[in-house]
Design a protein around this motif. Structure first.
Motif, PDB file in Angstrom:
ATOM      1  N   TYR A 287      33.175 -72.521   0.211  1.00 50.06           N
ATOM      2  CA  TYR A 287      33.262 -72.716  -1.247  1.00 50.06           C
ATOM      3  C   TYR A 287      32.356 -73.902  -1.527  1.00 50.06           C
ATOM      4  O   TYR A 287      32.687 -75.036  -1.226  1.00 50.06           O
ATOM      5  N   VAL A 293      29.883 -74.505 -10.695  1.00 55.46           N
ATOM      6  CA  VAL A 293      31.105 -75.261 -10.383  1.00 55.46           C
ATOM      7  C   VAL A 293      30.980 -76.681 -10.927  1.00 55.46           C
ATOM      8  O   VAL A 293      31.930 -77.229 -11.505  1.00 55.46           O
ATOM      9  N   ALA A 327      35.067 -68.513  -5.281  1.00 56.50           N
ATOM     10  CA  ALA A 327      33.819 -69.280  -5.333  1.00 56.50           C
ATOM     11  C   ALA A 327      32.696 -68.538  -4.621  1.00 56.50           C
ATOM     12  O   ALA A 327      31.544 -68.559  -5.067  1.00 56.50           O
TER      13      ALA A 327
END
Length: 370
Positions: A287, A293, A327
Protein backbone atom coordinates in the motif's frame (compact mmCIF):
# COMPACT_ATOMS: atom_id res chain seq x y z
CA UNK A 1 -22.14 11.50 24.27
CA UNK A 2 -19.77 11.92 27.24
CA UNK A 3 -16.45 10.16 27.51
CA UNK A 4 -17.93 7.90 30.17
CA UNK A 5 -20.92 7.00 27.98
CA UNK A 6 -18.65 6.22 25.02
CA UNK A 7 -16.41 4.03 27.17
CA UNK A 8 -19.43 2.17 28.54
CA UNK A 9 -20.91 1.55 25.09
CA UNK A 10 -17.57 0.43 23.64
CA UNK A 11 -17.00 -1.85 26.65
CA UNK A 12 -20.01 -3.92 25.57
CA UNK A 13 -18.29 -4.63 22.25
CA UNK A 14 -14.95 -5.41 23.89
CA UNK A 15 -16.52 -7.75 26.45
CA UNK A 16 -17.95 -9.93 23.65
CA UNK A 17 -14.84 -11.90 22.75
CA UNK A 18 -14.48 -12.61 19.05
CA UNK A 19 -11.23 -14.32 18.03
CA UNK A 20 -11.20 -15.24 14.35
CA UNK A 21 -11.55 -18.97 15.05
CA UNK A 22 -14.65 -18.44 17.21
CA UNK A 23 -17.44 -17.74 14.69
CA UNK A 24 -20.11 -17.60 17.40
CA UNK A 25 -18.34 -14.63 18.98
CA UNK A 26 -17.68 -12.94 15.65
CA UNK A 27 -21.33 -13.39 14.65
CA UNK A 28 -22.34 -11.96 18.02
CA UNK A 29 -20.40 -8.84 17.07
CA UNK A 30 -22.20 -8.73 13.72
CA UNK A 31 -25.49 -8.93 15.66
CA UNK A 32 -24.43 -5.88 17.69
CA UNK A 33 -23.73 -3.92 14.50
CA UNK A 34 -27.07 -4.85 12.95
CA UNK A 35 -28.86 -4.00 16.18
CA UNK A 36 -27.29 -0.54 16.35
CA UNK A 37 -28.65 0.51 12.96
CA UNK A 38 -32.13 -0.99 13.26
CA UNK A 39 -34.78 1.58 12.37
CA UNK A 40 -32.29 3.97 10.72
CA UNK A 41 -32.12 4.82 7.01
CA UNK A 42 -29.40 2.21 6.57
CA UNK A 43 -29.69 -0.95 4.47
CA UNK A 44 -28.22 -4.06 6.11
CA UNK A 45 -26.90 -7.03 4.14
CA UNK A 46 -25.59 -10.05 6.00
CA UNK A 47 -23.31 -12.43 4.12
CA UNK A 48 -23.08 -15.90 5.66
CA UNK A 49 -19.66 -17.05 6.77
CA UNK A 50 -17.83 -19.91 5.12
CA UNK A 51 -14.84 -22.16 5.77
CA UNK A 52 -15.62 -22.19 9.48
CA UNK A 53 -15.42 -18.39 9.81
CA UNK A 54 -17.97 -15.77 10.83
CA UNK A 55 -20.39 -13.68 8.77
CA UNK A 56 -19.89 -10.31 7.13
CA UNK A 57 -22.22 -7.33 7.47
CA UNK A 58 -22.46 -4.65 4.79
CA UNK A 59 -24.25 -1.38 5.54
CA UNK A 60 -25.32 1.05 2.84
CA UNK A 61 -26.67 4.59 3.21
CA UNK A 62 -26.40 8.06 1.71
CA UNK A 63 -27.28 9.45 -1.67
CA UNK A 64 -28.02 6.96 -4.45
CA UNK A 65 -26.80 9.42 -7.09
CA UNK A 66 -24.76 7.07 -9.24
CA UNK A 67 -21.43 8.50 -8.12
CA UNK A 68 -18.59 6.35 -6.79
CA UNK A 69 -19.12 5.99 -3.07
CA UNK A 70 -17.03 6.34 0.06
CA UNK A 71 -16.40 3.09 1.91
CA UNK A 72 -15.53 2.32 5.52
CA UNK A 73 -13.83 -0.97 6.41
CA UNK A 74 -13.56 -2.58 9.85
CA UNK A 75 -12.79 -6.10 11.04
CA UNK A 76 -14.46 -7.48 14.15
CA UNK A 77 -12.22 -10.50 14.67
CA UNK A 78 -9.47 -10.34 17.29
CA UNK A 79 -6.47 -12.45 18.25
CA UNK A 80 -7.00 -13.04 21.97
CA UNK A 81 -8.49 -16.46 22.81
CA UNK A 82 -11.84 -16.75 24.54
CA UNK A 83 -11.38 -16.37 28.28
CA UNK A 84 -8.77 -13.61 28.07
CA UNK A 85 -11.17 -11.00 29.44
CA UNK A 86 -11.98 -13.21 32.42
CA UNK A 87 -8.33 -13.66 33.35
CA UNK A 88 -5.32 -11.84 31.92
CA UNK A 89 -6.99 -8.78 30.32
CA UNK A 90 -10.26 -7.81 32.00
CA UNK A 91 -12.34 -5.05 30.44
CA UNK A 92 -11.82 -2.03 32.69
CA UNK A 93 -11.29 1.73 32.76
CA UNK A 94 -8.15 3.15 34.37
CA UNK A 95 -8.02 6.91 33.96
CA UNK A 96 -8.16 7.67 30.24
CA UNK A 97 -7.45 4.05 29.28
CA UNK A 98 -10.05 1.45 28.37
CA UNK A 99 -8.43 -1.98 28.59
CA UNK A 100 -9.67 -5.18 26.97
CA UNK A 101 -9.01 -7.72 24.23
CA UNK A 102 -9.33 -6.10 20.82
CA UNK A 103 -10.22 -2.61 22.09
CA UNK A 104 -7.30 -1.05 20.19
CA UNK A 105 -7.13 -3.54 17.32
CA UNK A 106 -9.75 -2.69 16.35
CA UNK A 107 -13.11 -2.65 18.06
CA UNK A 108 -12.55 0.93 19.21
CA UNK A 109 -12.17 2.12 15.63
CA UNK A 110 -15.08 0.03 14.37
CA UNK A 111 -17.38 1.35 17.10
CA UNK A 112 -16.52 5.03 16.72
CA UNK A 113 -16.74 4.82 12.93
CA UNK A 114 -20.20 3.24 13.18
CA UNK A 115 -21.36 6.16 15.34
CA UNK A 116 -20.11 8.57 12.67
CA UNK A 117 -21.76 6.54 9.89
CA UNK A 118 -25.08 6.50 11.78
CA UNK A 119 -24.97 10.27 12.36
CA UNK A 120 -24.33 11.05 8.69
CA UNK A 121 -26.98 8.57 7.55
CA UNK A 122 -29.60 10.12 9.86
CA UNK A 123 -28.70 13.67 8.85
CA UNK A 124 -28.51 12.86 5.13
CA UNK A 125 -25.37 14.97 4.79
CA UNK A 126 -23.22 12.63 2.69
CA UNK A 127 -22.38 13.80 -0.84
CA UNK A 128 -21.95 10.25 -2.08
CA UNK A 129 -23.33 6.78 -1.45
CA UNK A 130 -21.78 5.29 1.69
CA UNK A 131 -20.85 1.69 2.43
CA UNK A 132 -19.53 0.16 5.64
CA UNK A 133 -18.16 -3.39 5.55
CA UNK A 134 -17.55 -5.37 8.75
CA UNK A 135 -15.39 -8.47 8.22
CA UNK A 136 -14.60 -11.61 10.27
CA UNK A 137 -11.12 -12.66 9.20
CA UNK A 138 -8.61 -9.82 8.81
CA UNK A 139 -6.32 -11.24 11.48
CA UNK A 140 -5.67 -14.34 9.34
CA UNK A 141 -5.27 -12.53 6.02
CA UNK A 142 -8.91 -11.96 5.00
CA UNK A 143 -9.32 -15.23 3.05
CA UNK A 144 -13.13 -15.03 2.84
CA UNK A 145 -13.58 -11.25 2.73
CA UNK A 146 -10.92 -10.11 0.26
CA UNK A 147 -13.17 -10.51 -2.78
CA UNK A 148 -15.90 -8.28 -1.34
CA UNK A 149 -13.36 -5.78 -0.02
CA UNK A 150 -11.94 -5.38 -3.52
CA UNK A 151 -15.40 -5.28 -5.13
CA UNK A 152 -16.48 -2.45 -2.84
CA UNK A 153 -13.14 -0.71 -3.31
CA UNK A 154 -13.47 -0.69 -7.09
CA UNK A 155 -16.75 1.19 -6.80
CA UNK A 156 -15.44 3.77 -4.35
CA UNK A 157 -13.93 7.21 -4.66
CA UNK A 158 -12.15 6.64 -1.34
CA UNK A 159 -11.75 3.94 1.29
CA UNK A 160 -11.39 4.65 5.02
CA UNK A 161 -9.98 1.85 7.20
CA UNK A 162 -10.46 1.99 10.96
CA UNK A 163 -7.36 0.14 12.08
CA UNK A 164 -5.86 1.72 15.22
CA UNK A 165 -4.01 5.01 15.13
CA UNK A 166 -0.26 5.03 15.51
CA UNK A 167 1.53 6.75 18.40
CA UNK A 168 0.11 10.19 19.01
CA UNK A 169 -2.91 9.64 16.78
CA UNK A 170 -1.04 9.42 13.48
CA UNK A 171 -2.84 7.77 10.60
CA UNK A 172 -1.45 5.35 8.03
CA UNK A 173 -0.93 6.26 4.38
CA UNK A 174 1.42 3.41 3.41
CA UNK A 175 1.95 -0.20 4.47
CA UNK A 176 4.32 -2.94 3.43
CA UNK A 177 3.05 -5.87 1.42
CA UNK A 178 2.86 -9.20 3.24
CA UNK A 179 3.75 -12.67 2.01
CA UNK A 180 3.16 -15.98 3.79
CA UNK A 181 4.79 -19.25 2.77
CA UNK A 182 4.87 -22.82 4.05
CA UNK A 183 7.96 -24.99 3.51
CA UNK A 184 7.71 -28.78 3.85
CA UNK A 185 10.74 -31.09 3.76
CA UNK A 186 10.94 -34.87 3.46
CA UNK A 187 14.16 -36.75 4.07
CA UNK A 188 14.92 -40.41 4.80
CA UNK A 189 14.36 -41.89 8.28
CA UNK A 190 16.94 -44.14 9.91
CA UNK A 191 17.97 -45.30 13.37
CA UNK A 192 20.10 -42.52 14.86
CA UNK A 193 22.54 -45.03 16.37
CA UNK A 194 22.95 -48.11 14.21
CA UNK A 195 21.98 -46.69 10.78
CA UNK A 196 22.91 -43.01 11.06
CA UNK A 197 24.65 -42.84 7.68
CA UNK A 198 21.55 -44.15 5.92
CA UNK A 199 19.42 -41.24 7.10
CA UNK A 200 18.78 -37.91 5.42
CA UNK A 201 17.68 -35.38 8.02
CA UNK A 202 14.77 -33.15 7.09
CA UNK A 203 15.57 -30.97 10.11
CA UNK A 204 19.16 -30.44 9.00
CA UNK A 205 17.86 -29.43 5.58
CA UNK A 206 15.38 -27.09 7.26
CA UNK A 207 18.25 -25.44 9.12
CA UNK A 208 20.03 -24.71 5.83
CA UNK A 209 16.84 -23.33 4.30
CA UNK A 210 15.94 -21.20 7.32
CA UNK A 211 19.33 -19.52 7.29
CA UNK A 212 18.98 -18.90 3.54
CA UNK A 213 15.52 -17.38 3.96
CA UNK A 214 16.54 -15.16 6.88
CA UNK A 215 19.52 -13.95 4.83
CA UNK A 216 17.11 -12.54 2.24
CA UNK A 217 16.31 -9.63 4.59
CA UNK A 218 17.47 -6.35 3.08
CA UNK A 219 16.77 -3.45 5.45
CA UNK A 220 18.02 -0.84 2.99
CA UNK A 221 15.43 -2.00 0.49
CA UNK A 222 12.67 -2.45 3.05
CA UNK A 223 12.52 -6.24 2.64
CA UNK A 224 12.28 -8.49 5.69
CA UNK A 225 12.00 -12.27 5.94
CA UNK A 226 11.47 -14.21 9.13
CA UNK A 227 10.79 -17.76 10.26
CA UNK A 228 8.73 -17.85 13.43
CA UNK A 229 7.11 -21.29 13.32
CA UNK A 230 8.81 -24.64 12.71
CA UNK A 231 8.59 -28.31 13.60
CA UNK A 232 9.68 -31.80 12.65
CA UNK A 233 10.92 -35.17 13.71
CA UNK A 234 9.26 -38.14 15.42
CA UNK A 235 11.59 -39.39 18.15
CA UNK A 236 14.94 -38.54 19.72
CA UNK A 237 16.64 -41.65 18.25
CA UNK A 238 15.34 -41.33 14.67
CA UNK A 239 16.90 -39.34 11.85
CA UNK A 240 13.92 -37.07 11.06
CA UNK A 241 12.02 -37.79 7.87
CA UNK A 242 9.80 -34.70 8.03
CA UNK A 243 10.22 -31.01 8.92
CA UNK A 244 8.36 -27.80 8.18
CA UNK A 245 8.57 -24.08 8.78
CA UNK A 246 6.65 -20.95 7.85
CA UNK A 247 8.00 -17.77 6.28
CA UNK A 248 6.78 -14.19 6.75
CA UNK A 249 7.93 -11.73 4.08
CA UNK A 250 7.39 -7.94 3.98
CA UNK A 251 8.12 -5.68 1.01
CA UNK A 252 7.62 -2.03 0.07
CA UNK A 253 6.88 -2.32 -3.67
CA UNK A 254 4.86 -4.56 -5.97
CA UNK A 255 8.01 -5.37 -7.95
CA UNK A 256 9.83 -6.54 -4.83
CA UNK A 257 6.79 -8.60 -3.89
CA UNK A 258 6.95 -10.45 -7.19
CA UNK A 259 10.70 -10.89 -6.90
CA UNK A 260 10.54 -12.25 -3.36
CA UNK A 261 7.63 -14.55 -4.13
CA UNK A 262 9.57 -16.09 -7.00
CA UNK A 263 12.71 -16.34 -4.88
CA UNK A 264 11.04 -18.13 -1.96
CA UNK A 265 8.94 -20.44 -4.14
CA UNK A 266 12.14 -21.42 -5.98
CA UNK A 267 14.04 -22.67 -2.93
CA UNK A 268 16.18 -25.70 -3.81
CA UNK A 269 17.28 -28.41 -1.42
CA UNK A 270 20.85 -28.28 -0.13
CA UNK A 271 20.82 -32.10 0.12
CA UNK A 272 19.61 -33.68 -3.14
CA UNK A 273 18.17 -36.62 -1.19
CA UNK A 274 15.72 -34.36 0.67
CA UNK A 275 12.56 -33.21 -1.11
CA UNK A 276 11.36 -29.64 -0.58
CA UNK A 277 7.90 -28.26 -1.31
CA UNK A 278 7.09 -24.54 -0.94
CA UNK A 279 3.55 -23.15 -1.08
CA UNK A 280 2.05 -19.73 -0.47
CA UNK A 281 2.66 -16.30 -1.91
CA UNK A 282 2.13 -12.60 -1.39
CA UNK A 283 -1.04 -12.30 0.68
CA UNK A 284 -1.33 -8.49 0.77
CA UNK A 285 0.10 -6.21 -1.90
CA UNK A 286 2.02 -3.11 -0.79
CA UNK A 287 0.00 0.00 0.00
CA UNK A 288 2.04 2.90 -1.34
CA UNK A 289 1.47 6.61 -0.70
CA UNK A 290 0.43 7.56 -4.20
CA UNK A 291 -0.37 11.15 -5.19
CA UNK A 292 -4.08 10.29 -4.81
CA UNK A 293 -3.50 8.98 -1.27
CA UNK A 294 -1.47 12.09 -0.45
CA UNK A 295 -4.28 14.32 -1.71
CA UNK A 296 -6.84 12.44 0.38
CA UNK A 297 -4.60 12.82 3.41
CA UNK A 298 -4.42 16.59 2.90
CA UNK A 299 -8.22 16.68 2.74
CA UNK A 300 -8.33 14.73 6.00
CA UNK A 301 -5.89 17.18 7.59
CA UNK A 302 -8.27 20.00 6.78
CA UNK A 303 -11.22 18.11 8.27
CA UNK A 304 -9.21 17.34 11.41
CA UNK A 305 -8.27 21.00 11.78
CA UNK A 306 -11.97 21.87 11.77
CA UNK A 307 -12.56 19.21 14.42
CA UNK A 308 -9.76 20.75 16.45
CA UNK A 309 -6.61 18.69 16.11
CA UNK A 310 -3.51 18.47 13.94
CA UNK A 311 -3.59 15.23 11.93
CA UNK A 312 -0.28 13.65 10.97
CA UNK A 313 0.62 10.45 9.18
CA UNK A 314 3.47 8.05 9.90
CA UNK A 315 6.17 6.49 7.72
CA UNK A 316 5.30 3.26 5.90
CA UNK A 317 4.42 0.68 8.53
CA UNK A 318 5.36 -2.99 8.40
CA UNK A 319 1.95 -4.36 9.32
CA UNK A 320 -0.64 -5.14 6.68
CA UNK A 321 -4.40 -4.50 6.67
CA UNK A 322 -7.39 -4.64 4.35
CA UNK A 323 -6.31 -1.19 3.18
CA UNK A 324 -3.51 -2.91 1.26
CA UNK A 325 -6.09 -4.50 -1.04
CA UNK A 326 -7.93 -1.30 -1.94
CA UNK A 327 -4.80 0.86 -2.24
CA UNK A 328 -3.27 -1.68 -4.64
CA UNK A 329 -6.32 -1.20 -6.88
CA UNK A 330 -5.46 2.50 -7.14
CA UNK A 331 -8.30 3.57 -4.86
CA UNK A 332 -7.31 6.45 -2.53
CA UNK A 333 -7.15 4.84 0.91
CA UNK A 334 -6.59 6.18 4.41
CA UNK A 335 -5.88 3.76 7.25
CA UNK A 336 -5.21 3.97 10.98
CA UNK A 337 -8.32 6.12 11.45
CA UNK A 338 -9.38 4.21 14.56
CA UNK A 339 -8.87 4.74 18.25
CA UNK A 340 -5.53 5.87 19.67
CA UNK A 341 -3.88 3.64 22.27
CA UNK A 342 -1.31 0.85 22.35
CA UNK A 343 -0.65 -2.82 23.02
CA UNK A 344 -2.26 -4.48 20.01
CA UNK A 345 -2.20 -8.28 20.34
CA UNK A 346 -0.82 -8.11 23.88
CA UNK A 347 -2.20 -8.43 27.41
CA UNK A 348 -1.68 -4.70 27.93
CA UNK A 349 -3.97 -3.60 25.08
CA UNK A 350 -5.84 -0.36 25.65
CA UNK A 351 -7.57 2.49 23.85
CA UNK A 352 -7.52 6.14 24.87
CA UNK A 353 -11.06 7.21 25.71
CA UNK A 354 -10.25 10.86 25.00
CA UNK A 355 -9.39 9.97 21.39
CA UNK A 356 -12.86 8.61 20.59
CA UNK A 357 -14.70 11.90 20.06
CA UNK A 358 -12.12 13.60 17.81
CA UNK A 359 -11.58 10.45 15.72
CA UNK A 360 -15.32 10.05 15.37
CA UNK A 361 -15.57 13.69 14.30
CA UNK A 362 -12.83 13.14 11.71
CA UNK A 363 -14.65 10.21 10.12
CA UNK A 364 -17.96 12.04 10.16
CA UNK A 365 -16.32 15.01 8.46
CA UNK A 366 -14.72 12.80 5.82
CA UNK A 367 -18.02 11.09 5.04
CA UNK A 368 -19.59 14.52 4.54
CA UNK A 369 -16.71 16.02 2.58
CA UNK A 370 -15.33 13.43 0.16
Amino acid sequence: MTHADAAAALSVWVALESPTNHPAGVNGMMDLVAGEVAGLPIAVERIAGRDGLGDMVLLRAGRANGQPGVALMSHLDTVHPVGTSAKELPVRVEGDRLYGPGVYDMKGGAWLALQAFKAVAKAGTAKRPMAFLFTPDEEIGSPTSRGLIEEIGRGSAAVLVTEPARAGGRIVTARKGVGRFDVRLEGRPAHAGSRHADGRSAIREAAHQILAVEAMTDYARGITTSVALMGGGTAANVIPQHAWFSVDCRVTTLADGTMMENRILSLKAHDPDVAIRVTGGMNRPPYEKSPAVAALFELARGVAAEVGFDLQDCPMTGGGSDGNFTAALGVPTLDGLGIDGDGAHTLQEYGLISSIAPRQGLIKGLLETI
